[in-house]
Design an enzyme around this catalytic site. Sequence first.
Site, PDB file in Angstrom:
ATOM      1  N   GLY A 154       0.808  -1.213   0.000  1.00  4.68           N
ATOM      2  CA  GLY A 154       0.000   0.000   0.000  1.00  4.68           C
ATOM      3  C   GLY A 154       0.843   1.266   0.000  1.00  4.68           C
ATOM      4  O   GLY A 154       0.502   2.251  -0.661  1.00  4.68           O
ATOM      5  N   THR A 155       1.941   1.251   0.735  1.00  4.84           N
ATOM      6  CA  THR A 155       2.778   2.449   0.830  1.00  4.84           C
ATOM      7  C   THR A 155       3.319   2.830  -0.547  1.00  4.84           C
ATOM      8  O   THR A 155       3.276   3.997  -0.939  1.00  4.84           O
ATOM      9  CB  THR A 155       3.951   2.189   1.809  1.00  4.84           C
ATOM     10  OG1 THR A 155       3.380   1.895   3.092  1.00  4.84           O
ATOM     11  CG2 THR A 155       4.868   3.383   1.916  1.00  4.84           C
ATOM     12  N   GLN A 181      -7.802  -0.102   3.454  1.00  3.51           N
ATOM     13  CA  GLN A 181      -8.603  -0.635   4.566  1.00  3.51           C
ATOM     14  C   GLN A 181      -9.974  -1.131   4.131  1.00  3.51           C
ATOM     15  O   GLN A 181     -10.678  -1.749   4.926  1.00  3.51           O
ATOM     16  CB  GLN A 181      -8.780   0.431   5.655  1.00  3.51           C
ATOM     17  CG  GLN A 181      -7.512   0.736   6.435  1.00  3.51           C
ATOM     18  CD  GLN A 181      -7.044  -0.413   7.318  1.00  3.51           C
ATOM     19  OE1 GLN A 181      -7.827  -1.288   7.704  1.00  3.51           O
ATOM     20  NE2 GLN A 181      -5.765  -0.428   7.641  1.00  3.51           N
ATOM     21  N   SER A 192      -3.510  -3.369  -0.671  1.00  4.46           N
ATOM     22  CA  SER A 192      -2.421  -4.052   0.031  1.00  4.46           C
ATOM     23  C   SER A 192      -2.926  -5.405   0.519  1.00  4.46           C
ATOM     24  O   SER A 192      -3.892  -5.468   1.290  1.00  4.46           O
ATOM     25  CB  SER A 192      -1.980  -3.204   1.228  1.00  4.46           C
ATOM     26  OG  SER A 192      -1.048  -3.912   1.998  1.00  4.46           O
ATOM     27  N   ALA A 193      -2.280  -6.492   0.072  1.00  2.00           N
ATOM     28  CA  ALA A 193      -2.813  -7.843   0.324  1.00  2.00           C
ATOM     29  C   ALA A 193      -2.813  -8.254   1.792  1.00  2.00           C
ATOM     30  O   ALA A 193      -3.675  -9.006   2.229  1.00  2.00           O
ATOM     31  CB  ALA A 193      -2.026  -8.866  -0.501  1.00  2.00           C
ATOM     32  N   HIS A 194      -1.846  -7.741   2.572  1.00  2.13           N
ATOM     33  CA  HIS A 194      -1.765  -8.258   3.952  1.00  2.13           C
ATOM     34  C   HIS A 194      -2.877  -7.743   4.856  1.00  2.13           C
ATOM     35  O   HIS A 194      -3.024  -8.167   5.991  1.00  2.13           O
ATOM     36  CB  HIS A 194      -0.383  -7.990   4.571  1.00  2.13           C
ATOM     37  CG  HIS A 194      -0.107  -6.573   4.970  1.00  2.13           C
ATOM     38  ND1 HIS A 194      -0.258  -6.145   6.267  1.00  2.13           N
ATOM     39  CD2 HIS A 194       0.326  -5.499   4.276  1.00  2.13           C
ATOM     40  CE1 HIS A 194       0.088  -4.858   6.351  1.00  2.13           C
ATOM     41  NE2 HIS A 194       0.443  -4.440   5.147  1.00  2.13           N
ATOM     42  N   THR A 202      11.359  -7.298 -10.921  1.00  2.00           N
ATOM     43  CA  THR A 202      10.806  -8.632 -11.178  1.00  2.00           C
ATOM     44  C   THR A 202       9.601  -8.890 -10.283  1.00  2.00           C
ATOM     45  O   THR A 202       9.682  -8.713  -9.067  1.00  2.00           O
ATOM     46  CB  THR A 202      11.891  -9.700 -10.919  1.00  2.00           C
ATOM     47  OG1 THR A 202      12.986  -9.397 -11.768  1.00  2.00           O
ATOM     48  CG2 THR A 202      11.388 -11.105 -11.190  1.00  2.00           C
ATOM     49  N   CYS A 246       1.963   2.318  12.129  1.00  2.00           N
ATOM     50  CA  CYS A 246       3.115   3.064  11.609  1.00  2.00           C
ATOM     51  C   CYS A 246       3.502   4.207  12.523  1.00  2.00           C
ATOM     52  O   CYS A 246       4.621   4.677  12.496  1.00  2.00           O
ATOM     53  CB  CYS A 246       2.798   3.621  10.234  1.00  2.00           C
ATOM     54  SG  CYS A 246       2.066   2.403   9.176  1.00  2.00           S
TER      55      CYS A 246
HETATM   56  C1  LIG Z   1      -4.954   3.245   4.939  1.00  2.00           C
HETATM   57  C2  LIG Z   1      -3.613   2.647   4.729  1.00  2.00           C
HETATM   58  N1  LIG Z   1      -2.874   3.016   3.675  1.00  2.00           N
HETATM   59  C3  LIG Z   1      -1.665   2.503   3.427  1.00  2.00           C
HETATM   60  C4  LIG Z   1      -1.100   1.572   4.274  1.00  2.00           C
HETATM   61  C5  LIG Z   1       0.255   1.023   3.965  1.00  2.00           C
HETATM   62  O1  LIG Z   1       0.138  -0.268   3.428  1.00  2.00           O
HETATM   63  P1  LIG Z   1       1.392  -1.288   3.457  1.00  2.00           P
HETATM   64  O2  LIG Z   1       1.527  -1.752   4.861  1.00  2.00           O
HETATM   65  O3  LIG Z   1       0.982  -2.377   2.515  1.00  2.00           O
HETATM   66  O4  LIG Z   1       2.584  -0.549   2.967  1.00  2.00           O
HETATM   67  C6  LIG Z   1      -1.816   1.155   5.399  1.00  2.00           C
HETATM   68  C7  LIG Z   1      -1.231   0.194   6.353  1.00  2.00           C
HETATM   69  O5  LIG Z   1      -1.227   0.406   7.538  1.00  2.00           O
HETATM   70  C8  LIG Z   1      -3.106   1.707   5.634  1.00  2.00           C
HETATM   71  O6  LIG Z   1      -3.837   1.354   6.687  1.00  2.00           O
END
Ligand SMILES: Cc1ncc(COP(=O)(O)O)c(C=O)c1O
Length: 386
Positions: free
Chosen positions: A71-72, A180, A200-202, A238, A330
């Site tokens: 996601g980041t 989310q 974001s898959a996790h 890759t 974070c």
């Molecule tokens: C709303 C939101 N955006 C982005 C992220 C970042 O995703 P990733 O952990 O896959 O980098 C998060 C993760 O906490 C999130 O909650």
Amino acid sequence: MKRIYLDHSATTPLDPLVLEAMVPYFQGIFGNASSVHSFGREARAVLEESRERIARVIGARNDEVFFTSGGTEADNYAVKGIARSGARRGRNRIIVSAIEHHAVIHAAESLRAEGIQVEILSVDQYGMVDPEELRSKLSDQTALVSVMHANNEIGTIQPLREVVEVTKSVGAVVHSDTVQTAGKLPLRFREMGVDLLALSAHKFYGPKGIGAIVIRKGTLIDPLIVGGSQESNRRAGTESVALAVGFATALELSQNVMDQESHRMGELRGKLTRDLLSSFPGLLINGHPQQVLAHILSISFDSVTYPLDGDALIMGMDLRGVAVTSGSACTSGSLQPSHVLRAMGRDEKTAKSTIRFSLGRGTTEEDINYAASALKEVVNMVNSRS
Ligand SMILES: Cc1ncc(COP(=O)(O)O)c(C=O)c1O
């Protein structure tokens, strides 16, 4: 000791079915999807099939889905890529909401050094943006508006439809962080009208280290990571076929149980809310009363009524085996009060005395009862010490 995980917004455990689906691609099928030989073609076919499965769930075209590391990266790509491309065409302003994840806010702030003007869209006491305020900030120099679908700390769901409508009136691009909401709310890329979204898959029982940026066909965007020509020249590096399979499988599985799970979690959230409100008169519930994700409950102890140390609360809960957080994973441990709660008008001390419970597939009513009584003990203990 009993251990209860109530931090599913930070991450979720891998679904065993997802692991099972990925295993072959960590073993025998290992080719590089860009290689032209049979090993590569075999990997390419699986990678493209995974992309197609993801595109189908979210209502996008296959050639609009690009894999990222999570996601980041997807948020960074959207914000920097659109802003830089826009700036070359005379659109050098971007607008991001005050409650965006730091992946968006910090990406936006970093652009100031490149001469891009960043405006912050405020939120009300529920953490909701106001489309009319957005309208007043927009101009024909605006390249991008970034408003997340739902917030990771408080769960408030944003009025995206209106955001899109207002933004389109000046021809700017809309990015929405759906990290989310994927697997929690129905996501239909075309119908939502946004130009980009981040996944974001996790966050939905998939593997860590993979996500995606979905980019509407025809959107002008600069690449973020350059190198090889992978991902149709959009994102070099890759690809991990195993992670892509895990991502697609996890998304489909989440989609299958979405209605049933969101109903179940809504009930548990309601119960937890009632329990806590009856134990702690005057407790503050963060987020919108109706437009809120079913699995997130954020509470704050008002600093006047409950002069508590927020970190002691989280630690006290952890000592009782309950994993919760004060806000985003974070920012926890950073001593800074949450920018989300501050933007909603919570004072600094109250913002620090916050607990976010985020429920998941494994959460039971028993877990909720245990967490509620653990919090009572912890508050009594912290109170008696101070
Ligand atoms: C709303 C939101 N955006 C982005 C992220 C970042 O995703 P990733 O952990 O896959 O980098 C998060 C993760 O906490 C999130 O909650």
